[in-house]
Design an enzyme around this catalytic site. Sequence first.
Site, PDB file in Angstrom:
ATOM      1  N   THR A   1       0.811  -1.216   0.000  1.00 50.83           N
ATOM      2  CA  THR A   1       0.000   0.000   0.000  1.00 50.83           C
ATOM      3  C   THR A   1       0.848   1.272   0.000  1.00 50.83           C
ATOM      4  O   THR A   1       1.969   1.288   0.539  1.00 50.83           O
ATOM      5  CB  THR A   1      -0.898   0.030   1.260  1.00 50.83           C
ATOM      6  OG1 THR A   1      -1.401   1.360   1.456  1.00 50.83           O
ATOM      7  CG2 THR A   1      -0.128  -0.356   2.522  1.00 50.83           C
TER       8      THR A   1
ATOM      9  N   GLU B   1       0.345   3.601   1.870  1.00 51.26           N
ATOM     10  CA  GLU B   1       0.508   4.001   3.275  1.00 51.26           C
ATOM     11  C   GLU B   1       1.910   3.687   3.782  1.00 51.26           C
ATOM     12  O   GLU B   1       2.353   4.247   4.789  1.00 51.26           O
ATOM     13  CB  GLU B   1      -0.523   3.286   4.145  1.00 51.26           C
ATOM     14  CG  GLU B   1      -1.882   3.967   4.217  1.00 51.26           C
ATOM     15  CD  GLU B   1      -1.830   5.284   4.981  1.00 51.26           C
ATOM     16  OE1 GLU B   1      -1.315   5.314   6.099  1.00 51.26           O
ATOM     17  OE2 GLU B   1      -2.309   6.293   4.436  1.00 51.26           O
TER      18      GLU B   1
ATOM     19  N   TYR C   1      -1.520   0.008  10.920  1.00 50.63           N
ATOM     20  CA  TYR C   1      -1.860  -0.682   9.665  1.00 50.63           C
ATOM     21  C   TYR C   1      -0.649  -0.696   8.734  1.00 50.63           C
ATOM     22  O   TYR C   1      -0.264  -1.738   8.186  1.00 50.63           O
ATOM     23  CB  TYR C   1      -3.044   0.018   8.991  1.00 50.63           C
ATOM     24  CG  TYR C   1      -3.244  -0.356   7.532  1.00 50.63           C
ATOM     25  CD1 TYR C   1      -3.900  -1.537   7.177  1.00 50.63           C
ATOM     26  CD2 TYR C   1      -2.784   0.472   6.503  1.00 50.63           C
ATOM     27  CE1 TYR C   1      -4.079  -1.887   5.842  1.00 50.63           C
ATOM     28  CE2 TYR C   1      -2.960   0.134   5.170  1.00 50.63           C
ATOM     29  CZ  TYR C   1      -3.606  -1.048   4.845  1.00 50.63           C
ATOM     30  OH  TYR C   1      -3.778  -1.379   3.522  1.00 50.63           O
TER      31      TYR C   1
ATOM     32  N   LYS D   1       1.672  -3.724   7.229  1.00 46.92           N
ATOM     33  CA  LYS D   1       1.862  -3.923   5.786  1.00 46.92           C
ATOM     34  C   LYS D   1       3.342  -3.905   5.416  1.00 46.92           C
ATOM     35  O   LYS D   1       3.763  -4.604   4.503  1.00 46.92           O
ATOM     36  CB  LYS D   1       1.112  -2.838   4.998  1.00 46.92           C
ATOM     37  CG  LYS D   1      -0.397  -3.076   4.885  1.00 46.92           C
ATOM     38  CD  LYS D   1      -0.721  -4.152   3.855  1.00 46.92           C
ATOM     39  CE  LYS D   1      -2.224  -4.299   3.636  1.00 46.92           C
ATOM     40  NZ  LYS D   1      -2.561  -5.448   2.778  1.00 46.92           N
TER      41      LYS D   1
HETATM   42  P1  NAP Z   1     -11.532  -4.613   1.902  1.00 45.74           P
HETATM   43  O1  NAP Z   1     -12.689  -4.255   1.038  1.00 45.74           O
HETATM   44  O2  NAP Z   1     -11.475  -4.106   3.294  1.00 45.74           O
HETATM   45  O3  NAP Z   1     -11.434  -6.207   1.912  1.00 45.74           O
HETATM   46  C1  NAP Z   1     -10.639  -6.881   2.837  1.00 45.74           C
HETATM   47  C2  NAP Z   1     -10.925  -8.362   2.717  1.00 45.74           C
HETATM   48  O4  NAP Z   1     -10.123  -9.068   3.666  1.00 45.74           O
HETATM   49  C3  NAP Z   1     -12.374  -8.749   3.004  1.00 45.74           C
HETATM   50  O5  NAP Z   1     -12.767  -9.759   2.109  1.00 45.74           O
HETATM   51  C4  NAP Z   1     -12.284  -9.315   4.416  1.00 45.74           C
HETATM   52  O6  NAP Z   1     -13.280 -10.260   4.709  1.00 45.74           O
HETATM   53  C5  NAP Z   1     -10.941  -9.994   4.335  1.00 45.74           C
HETATM   54  N1  NAP Z   1     -10.393 -10.299   5.653  1.00 45.74           N
HETATM   55  C6  NAP Z   1     -10.197  -9.442   6.687  1.00 45.74           C
HETATM   56  N2  NAP Z   1      -9.676 -10.103   7.731  1.00 45.74           N
HETATM   57  C7  NAP Z   1      -9.536 -11.385   7.352  1.00 45.74           C
HETATM   58  C8  NAP Z   1      -9.084 -12.557   7.995  1.00 45.74           C
HETATM   59  N3  NAP Z   1      -8.628 -12.539   9.268  1.00 45.74           N
HETATM   60  N4  NAP Z   1      -9.086 -13.745   7.317  1.00 45.74           N
HETATM   61  C9  NAP Z   1      -9.544 -13.774   6.048  1.00 45.74           C
HETATM   62  N5  NAP Z   1     -10.014 -12.711   5.390  1.00 45.74           N
HETATM   63  C10 NAP Z   1     -10.010 -11.528   6.033  1.00 45.74           C
HETATM   64  O7  NAP Z   1     -10.161  -4.172   1.214  1.00 45.74           O
HETATM   65  P2  NAP Z   1      -9.877  -3.782  -0.324  1.00 45.74           P
HETATM   66  O8  NAP Z   1     -10.092  -2.321  -0.499  1.00 45.74           O
HETATM   67  O9  NAP Z   1     -10.564  -4.751  -1.213  1.00 45.74           O
HETATM   68  O10 NAP Z   1      -8.296  -3.998  -0.381  1.00 45.74           O
HETATM   69  C11 NAP Z   1      -7.735  -5.282  -0.667  1.00 45.74           C
HETATM   70  C12 NAP Z   1      -6.331  -5.348  -0.073  1.00 45.74           C
HETATM   71  O11 NAP Z   1      -5.535  -4.295  -0.635  1.00 45.74           O
HETATM   72  C13 NAP Z   1      -6.264  -5.140   1.424  1.00 45.74           C
HETATM   73  O12 NAP Z   1      -5.198  -5.940   1.895  1.00 45.74           O
HETATM   74  C14 NAP Z   1      -5.902  -3.670   1.602  1.00 45.74           C
HETATM   75  O13 NAP Z   1      -5.220  -3.473   2.809  1.00 45.74           O
HETATM   76  C15 NAP Z   1      -5.009  -3.472   0.399  1.00 45.74           C
HETATM   77  N6  NAP Z   1      -4.995  -2.120  -0.180  1.00 45.74           N
HETATM   78  C16 NAP Z   1      -6.151  -1.495  -0.490  1.00 45.74           C
HETATM   79  C17 NAP Z   1      -6.106  -0.243  -1.095  1.00 45.74           C
HETATM   80  C18 NAP Z   1      -7.359   0.484  -1.468  1.00 45.74           C
HETATM   81  O14 NAP Z   1      -7.280   1.714  -1.684  1.00 45.74           O
HETATM   82  N7  NAP Z   1      -8.505  -0.192  -1.598  1.00 45.74           N
HETATM   83  C19 NAP Z   1      -4.863   0.355  -1.388  1.00 45.74           C
HETATM   84  C20 NAP Z   1      -3.702  -0.330  -1.073  1.00 45.74           C
HETATM   85  C21 NAP Z   1      -3.771  -1.591  -0.481  1.00 45.74           C
HETATM   86  P3  NAP Z   1     -14.640  -9.867   5.520  1.00 45.74           P
HETATM   87  O15 NAP Z   1     -15.609  -9.458   4.449  1.00 45.74           O
HETATM   88  O16 NAP Z   1     -14.969 -11.112   6.212  1.00 45.74           O
HETATM   89  O17 NAP Z   1     -14.278  -8.729   6.427  1.00 45.74           O
HETATM   90  O1  G4F Z   2     -10.641   6.588   3.080  1.00 48.08           O
HETATM   91  P1  G4F Z   2      -9.609   6.464   4.126  1.00 48.08           P
HETATM   92  O2  G4F Z   2     -10.006   5.795   5.400  1.00 48.08           O
HETATM   93  O3  G4F Z   2      -8.379   5.730   3.437  1.00 48.08           O
HETATM   94  P2  G4F Z   2      -6.832   5.647   3.830  1.00 48.08           P
HETATM   95  O4  G4F Z   2      -6.592   5.908   5.261  1.00 48.08           O
HETATM   96  O5  G4F Z   2      -6.099   6.508   2.859  1.00 48.08           O
HETATM   97  O6  G4F Z   2      -6.529   4.103   3.568  1.00 48.08           O
HETATM   98  C1  G4F Z   2      -7.006   3.453   2.388  1.00 48.08           C
HETATM   99  O7  G4F Z   2      -6.031   3.587   1.384  1.00 48.08           O
HETATM  100  C2  G4F Z   2      -4.772   2.938   1.678  1.00 48.08           C
HETATM  101  C3  G4F Z   2      -3.854   3.197   0.482  1.00 48.08           C
HETATM  102  O8  G4F Z   2      -3.213   4.441   0.634  1.00 48.08           O
HETATM  103  C4  G4F Z   2      -5.032   1.454   1.890  1.00 48.08           C
HETATM  104  F1  G4F Z   2      -3.859   0.826   2.132  1.00 48.08           F
HETATM  105  C5  G4F Z   2      -5.995   1.258   3.050  1.00 48.08           C
HETATM  106  O9  G4F Z   2      -6.282  -0.130   3.190  1.00 48.08           O
HETATM  107  C6  G4F Z   2      -7.290   2.003   2.740  1.00 48.08           C
HETATM  108  O10 G4F Z   2      -7.890   1.375   1.633  1.00 48.08           O
HETATM  109  O11 G4F Z   2      -9.027   7.888   4.502  1.00 48.08           O
HETATM  110  C7  G4F Z   2      -8.531   8.765   3.521  1.00 48.08           C
HETATM  111  C8  G4F Z   2      -8.256  10.126   4.157  1.00 48.08           C
HETATM  112  C9  G4F Z   2      -7.439  10.040   5.450  1.00 48.08           C
HETATM  113  O12 G4F Z   2      -6.494  11.076   5.435  1.00 48.08           O
HETATM  114  C10 G4F Z   2      -8.451  10.296   6.554  1.00 48.08           C
HETATM  115  O13 G4F Z   2      -7.909  10.907   7.717  1.00 48.08           O
HETATM  116  O14 G4F Z   2      -9.509  10.691   4.533  1.00 48.08           O
HETATM  117  C11 G4F Z   2      -9.388  11.245   5.833  1.00 48.08           C
HETATM  118  N1  G4F Z   2     -10.726  11.332   6.419  1.00 48.08           N
HETATM  119  C12 G4F Z   2     -11.348  12.500   6.726  1.00 48.08           C
HETATM  120  N2  G4F Z   2     -12.545  12.249   7.273  1.00 48.08           N
HETATM  121  C13 G4F Z   2     -11.532  10.320   6.756  1.00 48.08           C
HETATM  122  C14 G4F Z   2     -12.677  10.895   7.295  1.00 48.08           C
HETATM  123  N3  G4F Z   2     -11.375   8.984   6.633  1.00 48.08           N
HETATM  124  C15 G4F Z   2     -12.400   8.195   7.043  1.00 48.08           C
HETATM  125  N4  G4F Z   2     -12.276   6.858   6.902  1.00 48.08           N
HETATM  126  N5  G4F Z   2     -13.542   8.712   7.608  1.00 48.08           N
HETATM  127  C16 G4F Z   2     -13.724  10.063   7.753  1.00 48.08           C
HETATM  128  O15 G4F Z   2     -14.760  10.522   8.258  1.00 48.08           O
END
Ligand code: NAP
Ligand code: G4F
Length: 326
Positions: free
Chosen positions: A132, A134, A155, A159
């Site tokens: 990520t 992050e 987190y 990672k």
């Molecule tokens: P997400 O929607 O939160 O999905 C996470 C998945 O992990 C869900 O299917 C969840 O299952 C499963 N999970 C959580 N804990 C688990 C456990 N203990 N055993 C088995 N499965 C488990 O995340 P996403 O946005 O699709 O992201 C996919 C991956 O990319 C994650 O690893 C995230 O950290 C990483 N990532 C995401 C972003 C982004 O912007 N979306 C960016 C960089 C990296 P449940 O439905 O049961 O909770």
């Molecule tokens: O949507 P966020 O919670 O995503 P964040 O923290 O960037 O993390 C996501 O992206 C990562 C990749 O860079 C992934 F690795 C991670 O698994 C996840 O998918 O927050 C985005 C920004 C942050 O700066 C947060 O402080 O939005 C700001 N924010 C402001 N108000 C908020 C809120 N975030 C959340 N969740 N809720 C709020 O009310």
Amino acid sequence: MTIYGVGEEMRTALITGISGQDGSYLSEMLLGKGYEVHGLIRRTSNYNLSNIEHIKDRIHLHYGDIENENHLCSILHEISPDEIYNLAAQSDVGVSFQIPEYTGLTTGMGVCRLLEAVKRFSPKARLYQASTSELFGNSPAPQNENTPMMPTSPYAVAKLYGHHMVRVYRESYGLFACCGILFNHESPRRGLNFVTRKITHAVAEIVSGKRQTLWLGNLDAKRDWGYAPEYVKAMWMMLQRDEPEDFVIGTGETHSVGEFAEYAFEVAGLDWLKHIEVDANNLRPNETRLLCADITKAKTLLHWQPDINFRGLVNIMVDADLKRIR
Ligand code: NAP
Ligand code: G4F
């Protein structure tokens, strides 16, 4: 349609985190390419497979948990996947401050368990690890594969452990294992706990008169937001290369949370300033302030680049939430 040559066998993929945003889009894409798709799901008291409901008859689901190496070993032993996508994680950065140990066990140690299982039961499989942006924390933007990693949350520390473990297993045991360092990617399937979907969902509720106010946290943080279906394509492309390598994936465009909210409200014909309030409960103890990807390597070696820009993404998400609520 398949991508295989005549006589080539159907490929098998295992996706951990198949029920999440990325897992669902990745499953659709792999099914479209003719893969046999398997996924790891957790047993929950409330059925929570809405993202994959529409494809559930075409995929194979296995109960298990990334916290249990035995589950991982038996699934690998049973299905011998060609490709493994490790997407399972406690993926909420804000929540990781409240449950740091649990986040370490799933998001970090989960990678170690999977690598051990792969080493023992599927050493020829190709592994994708969901790293990520992050990881970079507050290192100067734009960030690329050589930018120092300085995580700012439990987190991101978890990672980072997974990120290095993949490299260690690649170098030590010759596994085909690589990490996609993905910047934020969003969609109508994004969880409501993430800020983009929280905003677009609230816009729809305000339009329909269900509420008037949206409570947010830090409006100044800047993120590089892309469209999730394009990002899962990059995951697959990384596993089709001759050598395993890590890639930064993003758009190269950055916007603040406030800008996202302003434009999302504008798309629905609303003035954001009349509806947004800041609630200190949504602030984090520490913050990654500015993320912006340098995707030179992905463009050059992977031949990947996104088509959907910031405004296109917001339009897709607001439209989907408005349709859902009507
Ligand atoms: P997400 O929607 O939160 O999905 C996470 C998945 O992990 C869900 O299917 C969840 O299952 C499963 N999970 C959580 N804990 C688990 C456990 N203990 N055993 C088995 N499965 C488990 O995340 P996403 O946005 O699709 O992201 C996919 C991956 O990319 C994650 O690893 C995230 O950290 C990483 N990532 C995401 C972003 C982004 O912007 N979306 C960016 C960089 C990296 P449940 O439905 O049961 O909770
Ligand atoms: O949507 P966020 O919670 O995503 P964040 O923290 O960037 O993390 C996501 O992206 C990562 C990749 O860079 C992934 F690795 C991670 O698994 C996840 O998918 O927050 C985005 C920004 C942050 O700066 C947060 O402080 O939005 C700001 N924010 C402001 N108000 C908020 C809120 N975030 C959340 N969740 N809720 C709020 O009310």
